[in-house]
Write an enzyme that holds these catalytic residues in place. Structure first.
Site, PDB file in Angstrom:
ATOM      1  N   ARG A 164      41.980   3.576  50.546  1.00 52.10           N
ATOM      2  CA  ARG A 164      43.186   2.923  50.002  1.00 52.10           C
ATOM      3  C   ARG A 164      44.220   2.704  51.111  1.00 52.10           C
ATOM      4  NH1 ARG A 164      39.916   2.860  46.519  1.00 52.10           N
ATOM      5  NH2 ARG A 164      40.240   3.151  44.278  1.00 52.10           N
ATOM      6  N   SER A 258      45.418   3.841  39.421  1.00 53.08           N
ATOM      7  CA  SER A 258      45.585   5.237  39.844  1.00 53.08           C
ATOM      8  C   SER A 258      46.928   5.382  40.545  1.00 53.08           C
ATOM      9  CB  SER A 258      44.492   5.630  40.843  1.00 53.08           C
ATOM     10  OG  SER A 258      43.234   5.534  40.248  1.00 53.08           O
ATOM     11  N   GLU A 358      49.793   6.269  45.449  1.00 53.32           N
ATOM     12  CA  GLU A 358      49.019   5.125  45.937  1.00 53.32           C
ATOM     13  C   GLU A 358      49.843   3.829  45.943  1.00 53.32           C
ATOM     14  OE1 GLU A 358      45.795   2.625  44.148  1.00 53.32           O
ATOM     15  OE2 GLU A 358      44.671   4.460  44.520  1.00 53.32           O
TER      16      GLU A 358
HETATM   17  N1  EPU Z   1      39.192  13.649  35.424  1.00 54.56           N
HETATM   18  C1  EPU Z   1      39.667  14.576  34.538  1.00 54.56           C
HETATM   19  N2  EPU Z   1      40.800  14.297  33.825  1.00 54.56           N
HETATM   20  C2  EPU Z   1      41.454  13.119  33.965  1.00 54.56           C
HETATM   21  C3  EPU Z   1      40.968  12.162  34.866  1.00 54.56           C
HETATM   22  C4  EPU Z   1      39.826  12.447  35.602  1.00 54.56           C
HETATM   23  O1  EPU Z   1      39.110  15.654  34.389  1.00 54.56           O
HETATM   24  O2  EPU Z   1      42.457  12.932  33.289  1.00 54.56           O
HETATM   25  C5  EPU Z   1      37.955  13.914  36.158  1.00 54.56           C
HETATM   26  C6  EPU Z   1      36.810  13.058  35.609  1.00 54.56           C
HETATM   27  O3  EPU Z   1      36.177  13.686  34.530  1.00 54.56           O
HETATM   28  C7  EPU Z   1      35.899  12.948  36.798  1.00 54.56           C
HETATM   29  C8  EPU Z   1      36.859  12.949  37.964  1.00 54.56           C
HETATM   30  O4  EPU Z   1      38.096  13.479  37.506  1.00 54.56           O
HETATM   31  O5  EPU Z   1      35.080  14.082  36.900  1.00 54.56           O
HETATM   32  C9  EPU Z   1      37.064  11.577  38.584  1.00 54.56           C
HETATM   33  O6  EPU Z   1      37.560  10.676  37.607  1.00 54.56           O
HETATM   34  P1  EPU Z   1      37.142   9.127  37.577  1.00 54.56           P
HETATM   35  O7  EPU Z   1      35.677   8.986  37.718  1.00 54.56           O
HETATM   36  O8  EPU Z   1      37.796   8.500  36.396  1.00 54.56           O
HETATM   37  O9  EPU Z   1      37.709   8.480  38.901  1.00 54.56           O
HETATM   38  P2  EPU Z   1      39.036   8.780  39.707  1.00 54.56           P
HETATM   39  O10 EPU Z   1      38.724   9.553  40.927  1.00 54.56           O
HETATM   40  O11 EPU Z   1      40.076   9.324  38.809  1.00 54.56           O
HETATM   41  C10 EPU Z   1      38.799   6.669  41.260  1.00 54.56           C
HETATM   42  C11 EPU Z   1      39.708   5.580  41.762  1.00 54.56           C
HETATM   43  C12 EPU Z   1      39.837   4.471  40.739  1.00 54.56           C
HETATM   44  C13 EPU Z   1      38.449   3.907  40.450  1.00 54.56           C
HETATM   45  C14 EPU Z   1      37.555   5.053  39.956  1.00 54.56           C
HETATM   46  C15 EPU Z   1      36.132   4.591  39.795  1.00 54.56           C
HETATM   47  C16 EPU Z   1      41.314   6.591  43.280  1.00 54.56           C
HETATM   48  C17 EPU Z   1      42.708   7.084  43.465  1.00 54.56           C
HETATM   49  N3  EPU Z   1      41.023   6.137  42.076  1.00 54.56           N
HETATM   50  O12 EPU Z   1      39.446   7.268  40.139  1.00 54.56           O
HETATM   51  O13 EPU Z   1      40.616   3.438  41.329  1.00 54.56           O
HETATM   52  O14 EPU Z   1      38.505   2.881  39.477  1.00 54.56           O
HETATM   53  O15 EPU Z   1      37.545   6.134  40.924  1.00 54.56           O
HETATM   54  O16 EPU Z   1      35.585   4.361  41.066  1.00 54.56           O
HETATM   55  O17 EPU Z   1      40.532   6.601  44.222  1.00 54.56           O
HETATM   56  C18 EPU Z   1      42.843   2.651  41.549  1.00 54.56           C
HETATM   57  O18 EPU Z   1      42.768   2.925  42.751  1.00 54.56           O
HETATM   58  O19 EPU Z   1      43.882   2.132  41.060  1.00 54.56           O
HETATM   59  C19 EPU Z   1      41.729   2.955  40.670  1.00 54.56           C
HETATM   60  C20 EPU Z   1      41.789   2.789  39.349  1.00 54.56           C
END
Ligand code: EPU
Length: 362
Positions: A164, A258, A358
């Site tokens: 990012r 995010s 972010e």
């Molecule tokens: N999780 C929780 N509780 C929550 C949210 C997440 O326990 O409220 C856990 C999920 O269960 C999972 C882990 O955290 O085990 C990761 O969650 P998720 O797969 O939803 O992805 P993320 O890391 O929260 C990232 C990107 C997103 C992107 C998704 C899918 C960043 C900051 N965010 O989210 O990007 O869509 O992966 O690849 O890297 C963005 O940058 O705006 C964005 C939406």
């Protein structure tokens, strides 16, 4: 050249925050930027480039001259034996580009379907989702220097992509780039934040397409459907389904995706936290460092569904802050930032980790 005064920005930021641009000019071509620079009443103003507005928090009216990037035009710029090189204008919509490439039989962007925002903003924060980042498909971009009007092209290395992150997120003294990107070869540590307007971006889509399916949400889709060799269109549809289920549609509930980056820690730090928090969600990166799920950290601190004024934490994904007041009674940027700081404090007190926002705070 038309200068619009006190231009309302509520429809131009995905949070739906109410704020105005003191002065706004729409940029349809390089010539429009040159006209701004030739205008004695405008050229010395600080400038702010607005794309789709999907990664900003407006904390008040924007006093800088807003340049709204509206350059359009999607085309196949080149075809080699090995790849399609697709070009899009900064003002093209990102998701429409992804859909258009698939319709033309040029796969590669499907994992990044439905990311809100414009093509011009996509390299700035090196957007990414479901195992693919923009830098994995990036060829080059054209931009224009907002002080001199000089048009220049940056290749992959010159963009200094990180998680990012890119040369466009760093100021002149904090740049990560090893060379001055506008004068390749010259050695200086120079970022381009606030100094350039991206006009066109080119993508490198290899003809030998390989699906990227190792993200947990996509593995789950394979199990559910029994489709083990999905097409690019199938992956596009899955990604759209997953995002619609987890992430709020900014057209319905204002948000900027995010709100924090996923932090990385050393294996020792990770073990230390796990000793206290055995359920910690973490992933080992290629370089041996450990990525933690910021959404999990925030969720564990009990933030889901909480609010400050009309700014809230999304019920289904704690990493996303939302505008609960809609169009008529929107949250303010101040409420968003107060909520963000309270989240940072509680995550820091419990886990010893400072989350980094972010979006760009304006
Ligand atoms: N999780 C929780 N509780 C929550 C949210 C997440 O326990 O409220 C856990 C999920 O269960 C999972 C882990 O955290 O085990 C990761 O969650 P998720 O797969 O939803 O992805 P993320 O890391 O929260 C990232 C990107 C997103 C992107 C998704 C899918 C960043 C900051 N965010 O989210 O990007 O869509 O992966 O690849 O890297 C963005 O940058 O705006 C964005 C939406």
């Amino acid at each position: 050249m038309l200068v619009e005064h006190n231009y309302p920005l509520q429809a131009h930021n995905s949070f739906g925050i109410s704020a105005k641009a003191t002065q706004l000019v729409r940029i349809h071509s390089e010539a429009d930027v040159l006209a701004v620079l030739a205008d004695p009443a405008l050229r010395d103003f600080p400038k702010f480039v607005l794309g789709g507005g999907s990664n900003i928090v407006l904390t008040g009216d924007v006093k800088a001259l807003v340049l709204k990037a509206e350059i359009k035009g999607m085309r196949l710029a080149a075809e080699t034996e090995k790849a399609w090189i697709v070009e899009a204008g900064a003002g093209d919509n990102w998701h429409e580009l992804v859909a258009w490439t698939l319709q033309n039989g040029w796969p590669g962007l499907e994992n990044m379907a439905l990311i809100p925002g414009s093509v011009g903003a996509s390299p700035v924060q090196n957007i990414g989702a479901y195992g693919v980042e923009l830098q994995d498909r990036f060829e080059s971009l054209d931009a224009i220097d907002l002080r001199t009007g000089q048009v220049f092209t940056l290749n992959h290395a010159q963009c200094a992509f990180g998680y990012r992150d890119s040369v466009f997120k760093h100021g002149a003294n904090t740049g990560r780039a090893e060379t001055n990107p506008m004068n390749s070869g010259a050695s200086s540590h120079m970022g381009l934040a606030g100094r350039a307007l991206i006009t066109r971006v080119r993508f490198h889509l290899p003809k030998r397409w390989k699906p990227v399916l190792d993200y947990a949400d996509l593995e789950r889709k394979i199990q559910e459907t029994g489709i083990t060799a999905p097409s690019a269109q199938q992956i596009f549809d899955w990604v759209c389904e997953v995002r619609r289920a987890k992430l709020p549609d900014p057209a319905v509930i204002g948000n900027a995706g995010s709100f924090f980056k996923n932090p990385t820690v050393t294996p020792e730090q990770c073990e230390d936290i796990i000793a206290r928090e055995p359920k910690l969600v973490h992933y080992v990166l290629d370089d041996g460092r450990i990525k933690l799920a910021a959404g999990w950290l925030i969720d564990a601190c009990g933030w889901k569904g909480k609010s400050v004024g009309n700014a809230g934490v999304y019920e289904k994904q704690a990493l996303v802050l939302v505008n609960r007041g809609g169009r008529d009674n929107p949250c303010t940027g101040g409420e968003v930032m107060t909520l963000a700081k309270a989240i940072q404090t509680s995550v820091y007190e419990r886990f010893g980790i400072l989350l980094e926002p972010e979006p760009v705070v304006v």
